[in-house]
Design a protein around this motif. Structure first.
Motif, short mmCIF file in Angstrom:
data_model
loop_
_atom_site.label_atom_id
_atom_site.label_comp_id
_atom_site.label_asym_id
_atom_site.label_seq_id
_atom_site.Cartn_x
_atom_site.Cartn_y
_atom_site.Cartn_z
N ASP A 184 2.85 -11.15 12.80
CA ASP A 184 3.51 -10.89 11.48
C ASP A 184 5.14 -10.79 11.52
O ASP A 184 5.75 -11.11 10.66
CB ASP A 184 2.78 -10.04 10.76
N LEU A 185 5.43 -9.80 12.43
CA LEU A 185 6.87 -9.50 12.49
C LEU A 185 7.95 -10.80 12.85
O LEU A 185 8.80 -10.92 12.39
CB LEU A 185 7.19 -8.28 13.75
N ALA B 148 -1.62 -0.51 4.40
CA ALA B 148 -0.55 0.43 4.37
C ALA B 148 -0.44 1.38 5.42
O ALA B 148 0.65 1.80 6.00
CB ALA B 148 -1.07 1.18 2.94
N ALA B 149 -1.42 1.76 6.21
CA ALA B 149 -1.31 2.62 7.49
C ALA B 149 -0.53 1.92 8.33
O ALA B 149 0.37 2.53 9.22
CB ALA B 149 -2.60 3.04 7.85
N GLU B 150 -0.97 0.59 8.86
CA GLU B 150 -0.13 -0.20 9.75
C GLU B 150 1.19 -0.37 9.28
O GLU B 150 2.15 0.07 10.28
CB GLU B 150 -0.87 -1.42 10.02
N GLY B 151 1.40 -0.78 8.16
CA GLY B 151 2.74 -0.94 7.69
C GLY B 151 3.65 0.49 7.79
O GLY B 151 4.84 0.44 8.32
N GLY B 152 3.02 1.68 7.29
CA GLY B 152 3.80 2.86 7.37
C GLY B 152 4.19 3.13 8.68
O GLY B 152 5.33 3.56 8.96
N GLN B 153 3.50 3.10 9.78
CA GLN B 153 3.57 3.48 11.15
C GLN B 153 4.86 2.49 11.55
O GLN B 153 5.52 2.95 12.60
CB GLN B 153 2.31 3.58 12.08
N LEU B 185 9.31 -8.07 6.69
CA LEU B 185 8.64 -7.17 7.48
C LEU B 185 7.47 -6.69 6.76
O LEU B 185 6.27 -6.41 7.27
CB LEU B 185 9.58 -5.77 7.84
N LEU B 186 7.47 -6.25 5.33
CA LEU B 186 6.38 -5.75 4.49
C LEU B 186 5.56 -6.68 3.95
O LEU B 186 4.71 -6.35 3.31
CB LEU B 186 6.92 -4.69 3.25
N LYS B 187 5.98 -8.13 3.95
CA LYS B 187 4.95 -8.90 3.27
C LYS B 187 4.75 -10.11 4.36
O LYS B 187 5.12 -11.27 4.10
CB LYS B 187 5.74 -9.48 2.15
N PRO B 188 4.49 -9.62 5.32
CA PRO B 188 4.13 -10.69 6.49
C PRO B 188 3.07 -11.91 6.01
O PRO B 188 3.03 -12.79 6.22
CB PRO B 188 3.47 -10.06 7.60
#
Lengths: 200, 200
Positions: A184-185, B148-153, B185-188
């Motif tokens: 994804d990155l 959300a958890a994955e993204g936050g970390q 990054l946040l919208k893969p």
DNA sequence: GTCTATATGACGATAGAC
DNA sequence: GTCTATCGTCATATAGAC
């Protein structure tokens, strides 16, 4: 060449200790002790004292880390798979050796970036070179130059952050998460949309 | 409460100095001098010595950083825009004050994660809490809990890495790059694809 | 090239006056 | 609660013998 490369042993020990205990937290006596080098020879090889030794240690560490990353990147042609190998190697190193490792110059960089301009520049140079390695891999994998450069820099920042989190938490989870999120990155858009020979 | 909160002044100075010069690189005398606190009062407030003082300093720094991030996140409802605010604030802080800042606990975490278990745990806790803040923002913005958890970390790791690179290079470019790459990054994937928002 | 010995200062921490 | 004085240890760095 010296008797048994005393200078090399000193630099090797310094490189390990500076990375694991920090610049201020590592004493010269400890470096001599750890290296097993003759006690009277430090200032013979490094008239510039602790800072000169640290400079050599940083450059050696940087070289070693770059070689390791290149070696792992070469294990796969496709960038995502290749970088997964880099992360897998770091994870394995962390798991095998509960001790602190030689994975990152971040502590030295943060310590010295406001106290020693030569050491700061050495760390900055190492960071730039490492990002360039990732960038080159992405470019070789078909990413357009501009995107490869962005991706390489962002990748390095993320890896550096994940190493720090893993070390602090004594848990490889952050590096593993990065490993799983890599596609994804690195494929936020279809960078190779126009190319028939894209990865995956 | 004390006369003029001597304890608070000591902790504030310790928090700043430990973050900028490191744990091993900061002397207690320097902290007293910087704080302007009475010289005989350090071991009165911190019988546990340097380590106990550092623990309080880390907790105070963590609290301050969290408040700052929450405040910036609140400026926008949409997660990407909100996190851009967080990064913008960091960039401005870096530009205004060429000095080292109080943006990160990474140096302390790396220094202490192998030498002091209490300090290591304090840093690890701070990292977890910060990641949780990002996770909560993503969740509030409509990301599925797991994502959300994955993204936050991952976000926290990337931000931490970008701070280190910016400090080392004395250049806000890494943080700015992250700022510009945030949407990718946040919208893969299309996490907020209306009702059917499940990846895979 | 390597050694011992030492100069000089900072460190963390403690004791006791007030 | 704050101060002064000090202990013991460590640090970096240097000088001079061999």
């Amino acid at each position: 060449m010296d008797q048994v490369d005393t200078r090399g042993k000193i630099v090797a020990a310094a490189s390990y200790l500076f990375q694991t205990k920090g610049y201020a937290g590592t004493g010269l006596n400890e470096i001599l002790r750890e290296s097993g080098a003759p006690k009277g020879s430090l200032y013979y090889y490094f008239p510039g004292g602790k800072e000169a030794l640290a400079l050599a240690a940083i450059e050696q560490a940087s070289h070693t880390m770059q070689a390791k990353v290149r070696q792992n990147l070469a294990l796969a042609a496709e960038p995502v798979a290749a970088i997964r190998q880099v992360l897998a190697d770091m994870i394995q190193a962390l798991q095998n050796d509960g001790q602190l490792l030689t994975l990152s110059l971040s502590m030295l960089a943060l310590e010295t970036c406001h106290s020693s301009e030569p050491l700061r520049q050495a760390c900055a140079r190492s960071f730039r070179e490492m990002a360039a390695i990732y960038t080159a891999k992405l470019a070789a994998g078909g990413y357009p130059p501009a995107r490869a450069a962005e991706g390489g820099q962002l990748l390095q920042a993320t890896i550096e952050g994940a190493i720090i989190l893993s070390l602090t938490q004594k848990d490889t989870a952050p590096l593993q998460l990065l490993q799983s999120q890599l596609p994804d990155l690195l494929k936020p858009r279809n960078w190779q949309a126009d190319s028939a020979s894209g990865p995956d």
